[in-house]
Enzyme design. Sequence first.
Site, PDB file in Angstrom:
ATOM      1  N   HIS A 190       0.843  -1.208   0.000  1.00  0.00           N
ATOM      2  CA  HIS A 190       0.000   0.000   0.000  1.00  0.00           C
ATOM      3  C   HIS A 190       0.879   1.259   0.000  1.00  0.00           C
ATOM      4  O   HIS A 190       0.953   1.990   0.990  1.00  0.00           O
ATOM      5  CB  HIS A 190      -0.901  -0.033   1.225  1.00  0.00           C
ATOM      6  CG  HIS A 190      -2.088   0.870   1.163  1.00  0.00           C
ATOM      7  ND1 HIS A 190      -2.013   2.174   0.732  1.00  0.00           N
ATOM      8  CD2 HIS A 190      -3.387   0.648   1.490  1.00  0.00           C
ATOM      9  CE1 HIS A 190      -3.216   2.715   0.798  1.00  0.00           C
ATOM     10  NE2 HIS A 190      -4.068   1.811   1.241  1.00  0.00           N
ATOM     11  N   GLU A 302      -0.321   1.013  -5.712  1.00  0.00           N
ATOM     12  CA  GLU A 302      -0.256  -0.130  -4.805  1.00  0.00           C
ATOM     13  C   GLU A 302      -0.278  -1.459  -5.566  1.00  0.00           C
ATOM     14  O   GLU A 302      -1.347  -1.996  -5.856  1.00  0.00           O
ATOM     15  CB  GLU A 302      -1.440  -0.084  -3.839  1.00  0.00           C
ATOM     16  CG  GLU A 302      -1.692   1.279  -3.215  1.00  0.00           C
ATOM     17  CD  GLU A 302      -3.056   1.373  -2.539  1.00  0.00           C
ATOM     18  OE1 GLU A 302      -3.582   0.333  -2.108  1.00  0.00           O
ATOM     19  OE2 GLU A 302      -3.598   2.487  -2.476  1.00  0.00           O
TER      20      GLU A 302
END
Length: 328
Positions: A190, A302
């Site tokens: 992330h 991500e």
Amino acid sequence: MVGKGNKPSMLASTPGLAPQPQVTFSDDNGRVTAVLPTGESVEVLLYGATVISWKDKNGDEKLWLSKAAKLDGSKAVRGGIPLVFPVFGTAPDHEQTSKLPQHGFARTSRWEFLGKSTSESTPASSTAADLSVKLDFGLSSAGLDSDAKSKWPYAFNLIYSVTLGRESLTTSLVVSNDDDKPFDVQVLLHTYLRVKDISSVSITGLGSATYIDKVGGVSPPQTQSASELTISGEVDRVYTPKDGASPTEVVPVTVVEGGKTKFTVVRDNLSNVVVWNPWVDKANGLGDFEPKDGYKNMLCIEPGSVSGWQTLEAGDAFEGAQTISFSY
């Protein structure tokens, strides 16, 4: 007493041996920092094995970290590179992970530092040695708290590696099934990239890719027709990019700012790319997102495997990685 001007350099080492990367721990042993002899650095919080800082040789930060991020182990970190495992978001209809909190438990568990290793190469364009340092972290089912164990009762082992180079950062995750039965997982890196002005940013490498738009609810699959994606409002998309001409060729995702390439993200065995920016309303609704106009200076790219499930049979393993390169 050694005078201030005569103190030996921190990078001083055995005579005749070139300066080596330095790895240090915070006073509370909660953070690991690695610094290359040329000045590049990375800092990793053992809580979540979260990369919270990545700087170039000039000290310029490459990752966005909220000013309200909790770095005391009380909650997942807002910013840097949190690890998503074994579920992306929540999955109430998936029996194995239905009880887990959003994005699973890897980002809210304390990891063990397993050690460092260094490598040296000579770039084609230079005669100087190009050092890198790899930091390894581990988390297993034995190290989970009782709550996480009760919600996901499988035997597993995770090895997370963070490799700092002169102009790149590689993060890779290996998931091993140590159980006697199969389990399903999703993984995601992330990554919050720092930009100067989101309005001057474009993203390439996602043209013709299918995507799920999650703003306002999950949409049917769509296809991006434009070769470039720009951000002018809330974006939350799960892309499945098309690969290159051969099965082993992966098209990189490139972040361009002001007409110049700023970041290039290359995936390894991760089929998806999530693009996220909260914009005004979402940022205002996130208690740990500060400053509230910080969305202007960040962009999440991500890499992950989240559009479906990776089923690992007993004894199997899965590995995925990203390499982020930057340009001065």
